[in-house]
Design a protein around this motif. Structure first.
Motif, PDB file in Angstrom:
ATOM      1  N   ALA A  21       0.826  -1.208   0.000  1.00 38.85           N
ATOM      2  CA  ALA A  21       0.000   0.000   0.000  1.00 38.85           C
ATOM      3  C   ALA A  21       0.861   1.259   0.000  1.00 38.85           C
ATOM      4  CB  ALA A  21      -0.940  -0.001   1.193  1.00 38.85           C
ATOM      5  N   VAL A  54       1.788   3.168  -2.419  1.00 33.55           N
ATOM      6  CA  VAL A  54       1.244   4.258  -3.237  1.00 33.55           C
ATOM      7  C   VAL A  54       0.204   5.041  -2.455  1.00 33.55           C
ATOM      8  CG1 VAL A  54      -0.135   4.770  -5.276  1.00 33.55           C
ATOM      9  CG2 VAL A  54       1.696   3.126  -5.419  1.00 33.55           C
ATOM     10  N   PHE A  55      -0.602   4.298  -1.708  1.00 27.21           N
ATOM     11  CA  PHE A  55      -1.654   4.936  -0.913  1.00 27.21           C
ATOM     12  C   PHE A  55      -1.053   5.850   0.137  1.00 27.21           C
ATOM     13  CE2 PHE A  55      -4.367   4.471   2.949  1.00 27.21           C
ATOM     14  CZ  PHE A  55      -5.363   5.336   2.524  1.00 27.21           C
ATOM     15  N   GLN A  93       0.350   8.939  -1.230  1.00 31.72           N
ATOM     16  CA  GLN A  93      -0.689   9.921  -1.536  1.00 31.72           C
ATOM     17  C   GLN A  93      -1.105  10.675  -0.277  1.00 31.72           C
ATOM     18  OE1 GLN A  93      -1.716  11.190  -4.263  1.00 31.72           O
ATOM     19  NE2 GLN A  93      -3.262  12.429  -3.203  1.00 31.72           N
ATOM     20  N   TYR A 126      -8.938  10.592  -3.166  1.00 31.62           N
ATOM     21  CA  TYR A 126      -8.088  10.806  -2.002  1.00 31.62           C
ATOM     22  C   TYR A 126      -7.630  12.250  -1.926  1.00 31.62           C
ATOM     23  CZ  TYR A 126      -8.654   5.976  -1.255  1.00 31.62           C
ATOM     24  OH  TYR A 126      -9.247   4.782  -1.007  1.00 31.62           O
TER      25      TYR A 126
END
Lengths: 502, 221
Positions: free
Chosen positions: B50, B52-53, B56, B86
């Protein structure tokens, strides 16, 4: 006062083709055009003309008379391009060059003929040069276009007509040279008025009642008592600076110094026009006749020498000057108005920051090409991969962009090419429990789904040819969220990963 | 006390400037472990499924222009609708996609040093060498840019600790998702490397409406 040369190229179409295909130059051939089912001759080569063929004959007739006659398709666009090229060539004699109807060119040589040794010598020069290009040309020089046209088409080739001999010289010219309407011309011919001279002997009022005022005006135009108008091609100012070197430049330091000078000159010229570079090109001619060229693109029009020099100097890293450079040319290929901004004190810091970022984008685009530095633009589609487009970051969007927040969960990252992770026989409607992702087995927990997305039926999209897709969100056992879709086709169900997110 | 002061001096020396700029994540437990928050003008590494999440989340907090640097042949692309969910700003996203890995690093030095980006996310196929990482660190110091390095293998099932741990990044995170509902995402946050303190591990919940971080549980030190 005007001195107009009319250049008529009677065999432009065929000679243009013969110039491009030298093997045709000796053979007779025709050019054909199609109109519904009829194929007819629209132009023909000089030798085919001598054989007795004429335009508007049907191709079948021509082939019946001369079975081995070659024929080619007509290409009017290419002909116009050829005429434009000749216009550019003709601008060496005078800046005032115009294209008439058909294959006629008009040159206003008033005040320019003495540079080429007088009017007679100029006519000879033009004729000889056109002949060297392979064009048959008929020329005439006169005080206005109508007369020049008339003598080029119906008079003696290379005739030089001045105002005082016009009446005398035109007496024996055919009435067709007056460019009257077809009805009036045939009427005159039927009445036996075949020469302009006989027409002139008639009283003006009688003539007017016969041929009409419009055509009488045409006669007046010919004799210079009515005005005529012609727009001559206007040339844009060439934004080019050039420098030749007596001693070839052999070091990159020298090249940079010369570039500085060229940039300085061109920027001064541009600043007077209130314009800035959008695209600049630099050509360098080496002593060994190789030439190098570089170009740089700018995000915002600029005449900032340091910025431009920095962009060019990126190219200089792998510059090979060889035995030296003896000529440099700098051109402004695209220019745009400079925007003048007055900055408030508190705004200037942010503005400065934005300017720096734009400079950075500029440099990166010039380092790797504008296509490698991109930004998103919204697009209107329900197909997941078509909801956005990418554009070069160099080009700012003309309108403010608005993005619509999606109503359902979408991945942060999308795979450009969806990865196939599972294929099964039969139709399965539920999300799979296990897939092979990057070569490993992966246990899945379904989260949401299915969400059906239908393809655009009115559009052929190879990625969507297998019909609608069912999308699922799943979580893998090692903690990743995947956006899966299912395609069922011919008793087979295939699963793809299309995106990742959280 | 003296030790604290000396530590401050050392970090300042390491970052090449007097004062330290931080980006608080808004969760006291994590911010304390990082001594105030994520260092700006420094490089941070992210691995795990995760990553990339979490990147962000960080980039949203930082704001400003985001530069994403990756090679052209990477099969992945940022997806604007997903970014919007997001609270990202697709129009502030600039992607630089050179052909070559070397060029990616070259761009990274330029962008980091220019101090015009809010955050820079760098993605390369192989782990960056220690020299390369040090160079990035030197480029980014004295700026207020958030430098992020993402391991492209993040979404694969590779146990963490796989790559060499000794790089000169200031922090290294391993991020995985432990639970997801329509309202919130629960992630496993593992701070593997922490130059400001000791490694830690948390389970954090992120609210999809407010994007605030809440602590779900602390597990181990």
């Amino acid at each position: 006062m005007q001195r107009i040369i009319c250049i008529w190229l009677p065999f432009l179409e065929s000679e243009r083709l013969a110039r491009q295909n030298p093997e045709l130059s000796q053979k007779p051939f025709v050019l054909v055009a199609r109109e519904a089912n009829r194929v007819f001759v629209s132009a023909l080569s000089k030798s085919a003309g001598k054989m007795g063929f004429a335009a508007d004959m049907s191709l079948v007739d021509v082939r019946a008379a001369a079975p081995d006659m070659l024929y080619h398709e007509m290409d009017p666009e290419e002909d116009v391009r050829c005429l434009r090229g000749l216009m550019r060539w003709a601008s060496r004699f005078t800046p005032r060059v115009a294209r008439g109807e058909g294959s006629n060119l008009y040159l206003d040589i008033a005040g320019a003929s003495h540079l080429f040794g007088g009017e007679r010598a100029l006519l000879e020069t033009i004729h000889a040069q056109l002949q060297a290009f392979g064009f048959t040309a008929r020329l005439a020089l006169a005080d206005n276009q109508a007369v020049a046209w008339g003598f080029a088409h119906y008079g003696q080739n290379k005739s030089n007509i001045t105002a005082d001999i016009l009446r005398e010289a035109s007496r024996d010219l055919s009435v067709e040279a007056l460019q009257m309407s077809y009805a009036s011309t045939t009427l005159c011919q039927r009445l036996g008025l075949k020469k302009i001279g006989t027409l002139l002997d008639l009283p003006r009022a009688a003539l007017a009642s016969r041929i009409g005022l419009e055509d009488l005006k045409q006669v007046d135009r010919f004799f210079g008592s009515a005005a005529e108008a012609r727009q001559f091609a206007r040339y844009r100012e060439r934004l080019i600076e050039e420098k030749q070197f007596f001693d070839p430049l052999a070091t990159s330091a020298g090249v940079e110094a010369a570039l500085d000078e060229l940039l300085g000159k061109l920027c001064v010229r541009l600043s007077q026009m209130q314009r800035g570079f959008r695209k600049a090109s630099l050509w360098m001619d080496r002593v060994d006749h190789q030439s190098l060229s570089f170009s740089v693109l700018l995000m915002q029009p600029s005449i900032d020498i340091t910025v431009l020099k920095r962009l060019f100097s990126r190219h200089f890293e792998q510059l090979d000057v060889g035995f030296g450079i003896d000529r440099m040319r700098l051109g402004a290929d695209q220019v745009a108005p400079l925007s003048q901004r007055q900055l408030g004190l508190e705004e200037s810091k942010k503005q400065n920051h934005d300017d720096n970022r734009n400079k950075l984008v500029n440099e990166l685009s010039n380092m790797f090409g504008a296509r490698q530095v991109r930004q998103f633009s919204p697009a209107d589609s329900h197909i997941p991969e078509h909801t956005f487009t990418q554009r070069s970051a160099l080009h700012l969007p003309s309108r403010p962009q608005s993005w619509n927040r999606p109503a359902v969960k979408r991945p942060i990252r999308l795979l450009k090419n969806p990865v196939s992770v599972l294929v099964c026989d039969g139709i399965y409607k539920a999300a799979p429990e296990q897939i092979f992702w990057h070569g490993r087995e992966c246990r899945l927990t379904p989260l949401t789904g299915p969400e059906r997305i239908e393809p655009n039926w009115w559009r052929q999209d190879p990625d969507w040819q297998n019909g609608s897709r069912d999308y699922w969100w799943v979580k893998t056992h090692f903690g990743a969220l995947l956006w899966l879709y299912r395609v069922s086709h011919e008793e087979k169900t295939q699963w793809f990963v299309h995106g990742m997110g959280s | 006390m003296l030790i604290e002061a000396l530590k401050e001096q050392i970090t300042a020396l390491e970052l090449g400037r007097g004062e330290r700029l931080v980006l608080p994540l808004g969760l006291p437990a994590i911010d304390d472990a990082l001594q105030g928050g994520l260092d700006l003008g420094a490089m941070h590494e992210l691995v795990g499924p995760a990553a990339v999440f979490f990147a962000q989340v960080m980039m949203r907090l930082k704001g400003g222009t985001v530069f994403w640097l990756a090679t052209e042949n990477l099969n992945e692309e940022y997806y604007p609708p997903g970014l919007l969910q997001y609270d990202g700003q697709p129009e502030r996203f600039i992607m630089v996609r050179p052909q070559d890995v070397r060029d990616v690093l070259k761009v990274a030095y330029e962008v980091l040093a220019s101090n015009t980006a809010g955050s820079v996310l760098l993605e390369v196929q192989k782990p960056i060498t220690q020299t390369g990482m040090r160079k990035l660190q030197i480029a980014v110091q004295n700026t207020d840019t958030l430098g992020l390095v993402l391991n492209p293998n993040y979404a694969r099932n590779i146990p963490f600790g796989y790559e060499a741990l000794h790089s000169s990044a200031v922090t290294r995170w391993h991020v995985g998702i432990s639970d997801w509902t329509a309202e919130k995402t629960q992630i496993d946050l593992h701070l593997i490397k922490n130059r400001r303190g000791s490694p830690c591990r948390w389970t954090v919940e992120i609210d999809h409406a407010t994007y605030h971080l809440h602590l779900a549980s602390v597990s181990g030190e």
